[in-house]
Design an enzyme around this catalytic site. Structure first.
Site, PDB file in Angstrom:
ATOM      1  N   GLU A 192       0.836  -1.193   0.000  1.00 48.84           N
ATOM      2  CA  GLU A 192       0.000   0.000   0.000  1.00 48.84           C
ATOM      3  C   GLU A 192       0.874   1.248   0.000  1.00 48.84           C
ATOM      4  OE1 GLU A 192      -4.099  -1.545   2.057  1.00 48.84           O
ATOM      5  OE2 GLU A 192      -2.582  -0.707   3.399  1.00 48.84           O
ATOM      6  N   CYS A 204      -1.305   6.339  10.097  1.00 49.97           N
ATOM      7  CA  CYS A 204      -0.077   5.744  10.630  1.00 49.97           C
ATOM      8  C   CYS A 204      -0.376   4.462  11.392  1.00 49.97           C
ATOM      9  CB  CYS A 204       0.601   6.752  11.552  1.00 49.97           C
ATOM     10  SG  CYS A 204       2.119   6.154  12.304  1.00 49.97           S
TER      11      CYS A 204
END
Length: 397
Positions: free
Chosen positions: A120, A372
């Site tokens: 990703e 994150c």
């Protein structure tokens, strides 16, 4: 073999098997010249041809040799026979309510019997910049307990071409290449952070080679001061990164006591905090103008006390540093919770009053698991039919 115990070009899990017709993306100028020599390009032409290819690939974003109008037709035909300009394939794209984009990218598996390998890549637009979060490995070997990527096994390292290819895919999707109308115009992708899937310093050679291409001012041209390499603390390669790459450094710290960091970041058992801090003090690219960023995820009742803040300030004494406080981004199955906002502000205020910049990172892309610590190749679990459906979705965008 890397000093950290994981081979640089071959992981403990799998290897990269190059396709029969390789891509030029990710080759240095010298390697590209060797490739041209192998297909019969005369020595006296190679330097010029490399410069032409470099410009078309990394300034104009050419996807085919046919686009390279300054290259002779015969030369284009010869290139077409032997090499490609292939980048990772976009399997799916998700767009967050805040404008963050996440791309699921398909890579060669090297084996027709294996499922495709996927990583990703995330684009985060802001008013004054556009940051691309780039992956360095398929999966991760570190098993950080608060990180979603750590729940996916390490499959293999990415190549330099696959690292550079992520930036090229982003510019493709954002229509961000130079053209006649905007030869020197503002770009949408202005900053790179090596904070995607994987530990960059366990794939040192490919990360170095890829980032040097990205920073080349005759190509993609992103300044080294706008490129940040984040590591969980592969101590033997930190100083080497400063010497051979010279980009900004970020440390995934997350704890100030070895017993807690051993749990949150198991790599700490091999390279404890004292060794990590010494490597940061020795980092050759650090200065007051190029401070090391210490990332600190805020976990409720785990690492967010004022005593932790005091210990953090003491730990960073003598290091040109800033602290990024990261509200924990939840993911399915995690046992952690984000610290209360009031506690995050108290922690930040203490660190700031001690003389360190301590911004609280605004979570971006949470609704598409792009924030994150949330990245994971969910399609590692999907059937062939489900993966085909995702690819069909991407092609209709």
């Amino acid at each position: 073999m890397a000093e950290g115990g994981v081979p640089l070009e071959k992981t403990a899990i799998g290897t990269y098997v190059p396709p029969a017709k390789p891509s030029l993306i990710g080759l240095s100028r010298a390697e590209m010249a060797e490739r041209l020599a192998a297909i019969g390009i005369p020595r006296e032409q190679r330097r010029m041809r490399v410069q032409q290819l470099w410009h078309w690939m990394y300034v104009r974003g050419a996807r085919t040799f046919a686009e390279m109008t300054s290259v002779s037709k015969d030369m284009r035909a010869e290139l077409e026979k032997h090499v490609t300009l292939d980048r990772p394939e976009v399997v799916a794209e998700q767009i967050s309510s805040d404008g963050t984009r996440k791309w699921l990218l398909r890579l060669p598996s090297g084996d027709d019997l294996e499922k495709p390998h996927e990583v990703e890549c995330v684009y985060i637009p802001e008013t004054d910049r556009g940051t691309l979060c780039v992956s360095s490995q398929v999966g991760c070997t570190l098993n950080c307990s608060f990180c979603h990527t750590g729940t996916q096994r390490l499959v293999r390292n990415l190549t330099a071409g696959e690292i550079v290819g992520q930036i090229m895919v982003a510019r493709d999707r954002l229509n961000d290449w130079a053209d006649r109308e905007t030869p020197h115009g503002n770009r949408l992708v202005t900053n790179i952070v090596m904070m995607g899937m994987g530990e960059p310093l366990y794939n040192f050679d490919a990360v170095r080679d890829g980032l040097l291409i990205v920073a080349d001012n005759e190509g993609i041209g992103i300044s080294k001061r706008r490129i940040t390499l984040s590591t969980s603390g592969v101590v033997p390669n930190i100083v080497r990164a400063g010497e051979e790459i010279g980009v900004m450094l970020a440390i995934s710290l997350h704890a100030v006591r070895d017993e807690l960091r051993d749990e949150l970041v198991p790599l700490n058992r091999k390279y404890p905090i004292a060794e990590l801090m010494q490597a940061c003090r020795d980092y050759p690219a650090a200065s007051n103008a190029k401070r090391i960023t210490f990332e600190y995820v805020m976990l409720k009742g785990v690492n967010d006390s004022l005593d932790d803040a005091r210990r953090l300030v003491k730990l960073l004494n003598g290091i040109h540093a800033k602290i990024n406080l990261i509200p924990f981004n939840p993911w399915p199955g995690t046992r952690y919770e984000c610290s209360d906002w009031d506690q995050i502000e108290k922690f930040s205020e203490y660190v700031f009053n001690a003389g360190y910049s301590s911004p609280v990172r605004t979570p971006r892309g949470r609704d598409i698991l792009a924030a994150c610590g949330q990245l994971k190749s969910e399609t590692e679990k999907l059937s062939a039919r489900e993966r085909q459906a995702l690819r069909a979705m991407a092609m209709t965008d």
